[in-house]
Scaffold this motif. Sequence first.
Motif, PDB file in Angstrom:
ATOM      1  N   VAL A 108      -7.781  77.398  71.066  1.00 53.69           N
ATOM      2  CA  VAL A 108      -7.318  78.616  71.745  1.00 53.69           C
ATOM      3  C   VAL A 108      -8.151  79.825  71.338  1.00 53.69           C
ATOM      4  O   VAL A 108      -8.115  80.848  72.025  1.00 53.69           O
ATOM      5  CB  VAL A 108      -5.814  78.880  71.498  1.00 53.69           C
ATOM      6  N   ALA A 109      -8.912  79.718  70.249  1.00 53.92           N
ATOM      7  CA  ALA A 109      -9.837  80.800  69.896  1.00 53.92           C
ATOM      8  C   ALA A 109     -11.008  80.855  70.876  1.00 53.92           C
ATOM      9  O   ALA A 109     -11.695  81.875  70.968  1.00 53.92           O
ATOM     10  CB  ALA A 109     -10.361  80.609  68.474  1.00 53.92           C
ATOM     11  N   HIS A 110     -11.226  79.763  71.606  1.00 55.50           N
ATOM     12  CA  HIS A 110     -12.292  79.696  72.622  1.00 55.50           C
ATOM     13  C   HIS A 110     -11.672  79.116  73.900  1.00 55.50           C
ATOM     14  O   HIS A 110     -11.963  77.969  74.288  1.00 55.50           O
ATOM     15  CB  HIS A 110     -13.432  78.807  72.142  1.00 55.50           C
ATOM     16  N   PRO A 111     -10.820  79.874  74.570  1.00 57.27           N
ATOM     17  CA  PRO A 111     -10.046  79.304  75.678  1.00 57.27           C
ATOM     18  C   PRO A 111     -10.884  78.729  76.812  1.00 57.27           C
ATOM     19  O   PRO A 111     -10.550  77.680  77.368  1.00 57.27           O
ATOM     20  CB  PRO A 111      -9.181  80.474  76.157  1.00 57.27           C
ATOM     21  N   GLN A 112     -11.968  79.391  77.169  1.00 59.42           N
ATOM     22  CA  GLN A 112     -12.801  78.862  78.250  1.00 59.42           C
ATOM     23  C   GLN A 112     -13.442  77.540  77.855  1.00 59.42           C
ATOM     24  O   GLN A 112     -13.512  76.595  78.661  1.00 59.42           O
ATOM     25  CB  GLN A 112     -13.879  79.883  78.633  1.00 59.42           C
ATOM     26  N   ALA A 113     -13.887  77.452  76.613  1.00 60.75           N
ATOM     27  CA  ALA A 113     -14.464  76.199  76.136  1.00 60.75           C
ATOM     28  C   ALA A 113     -13.398  75.123  76.026  1.00 60.75           C
ATOM     29  O   ALA A 113     -13.665  73.943  76.294  1.00 60.75           O
ATOM     30  CB  ALA A 113     -15.130  76.425  74.782  1.00 60.75           C
ATOM     31  N   ALA A 114     -12.181  75.506  75.643  1.00 61.98           N
ATOM     32  CA  ALA A 114     -11.090  74.540  75.541  1.00 61.98           C
ATOM     33  C   ALA A 114     -10.780  73.913  76.889  1.00 61.98           C
ATOM     34  O   ALA A 114     -10.578  72.699  77.002  1.00 61.98           O
ATOM     35  CB  ALA A 114      -9.848  75.220  74.965  1.00 61.98           C
ATOM     36  N   LEU A 115     -10.744  74.732  77.933  1.00 66.78           N
ATOM     37  CA  LEU A 115     -10.462  74.209  79.267  1.00 66.78           C
ATOM     38  C   LEU A 115     -11.546  73.243  79.721  1.00 66.78           C
ATOM     39  O   LEU A 115     -11.283  72.312  80.478  1.00 66.78           O
ATOM     40  CB  LEU A 115     -10.349  75.368  80.263  1.00 66.78           C
ATOM     41  N   LEU A 116     -12.749  73.445  79.243  1.00 66.39           N
ATOM     42  CA  LEU A 116     -13.878  72.616  79.644  1.00 66.39           C
ATOM     43  C   LEU A 116     -13.924  71.298  78.866  1.00 66.39           C
ATOM     44  O   LEU A 116     -14.442  70.297  79.373  1.00 66.39           O
ATOM     45  CB  LEU A 116     -15.180  73.399  79.409  1.00 66.39           C
TER      46      LEU A 116
END
Length: 235
Positions: A108-116
């Motif tokens: 969640v500290a890198h939400p865009q990367a998490a979604l990917l």
Amino acid sequence: MPKPVVPEEKRRRRRPTRSGTVLTEPLIVETALRLLREHGSTGLTARRLGLALDCDPSTLYRYFHGMDDLTLAIGDALMGQALAGWRPTGQWRADLRAIGLRIHAAYVAHPQAALLTANRVTGRAQELAADEAVLDVLRTAGFSVAETVGVYHAFIDQTLAFAALDSASLALPSASQRADEDKWHSTYARLPRATHPRIAEAAPLLARRMVTSAYPAALEMLLDSAAGRLGAQTP
């Protein structure tokens, strides 16, 4: 066809880029994380990475088979960030809780990367180390191999699913985030008891709880269930 990937020490650039930077896999992944944070998944392209790193986009294929390979490296990096510095204590519940909370926080500290990346299986070193750690915690605690695999499956999928869910909320525009959170006050809290009695009685608690992540509570439920399964094992 993408160029074959060769070991890091053989593919490091002999000369710096125009800005004086020597490319490495970690630097490319770090830059990709920054681009995801600033531009979202659509902003992560070889061209944009090349501009950010001051190199020709084709240079990236010395380090990765393609953009999907880079995506897997990003996921592996998040897992590495999560487990950095973690050491087992010998208390299986505390250890699993710590691993789960660390993974969730890293994503969640890198939400865009998490979604990917949350739904991907990288097969890379950091992911393998995390999987080995979880499996070892469970086996050391006394779970059978079958129970270990079952608990591991539920644990890691729950953790990554909540990371993706919470990241999806964080990745929304600020106005959309606020609008979603306001629904608990503007809509749910105003429903009459005559038509929605259960929502009406729970509305104050819903307004407080539903704007936070349910992952810590769900994790405790999973740990309680795992403890019950451990106690029920046939010696």
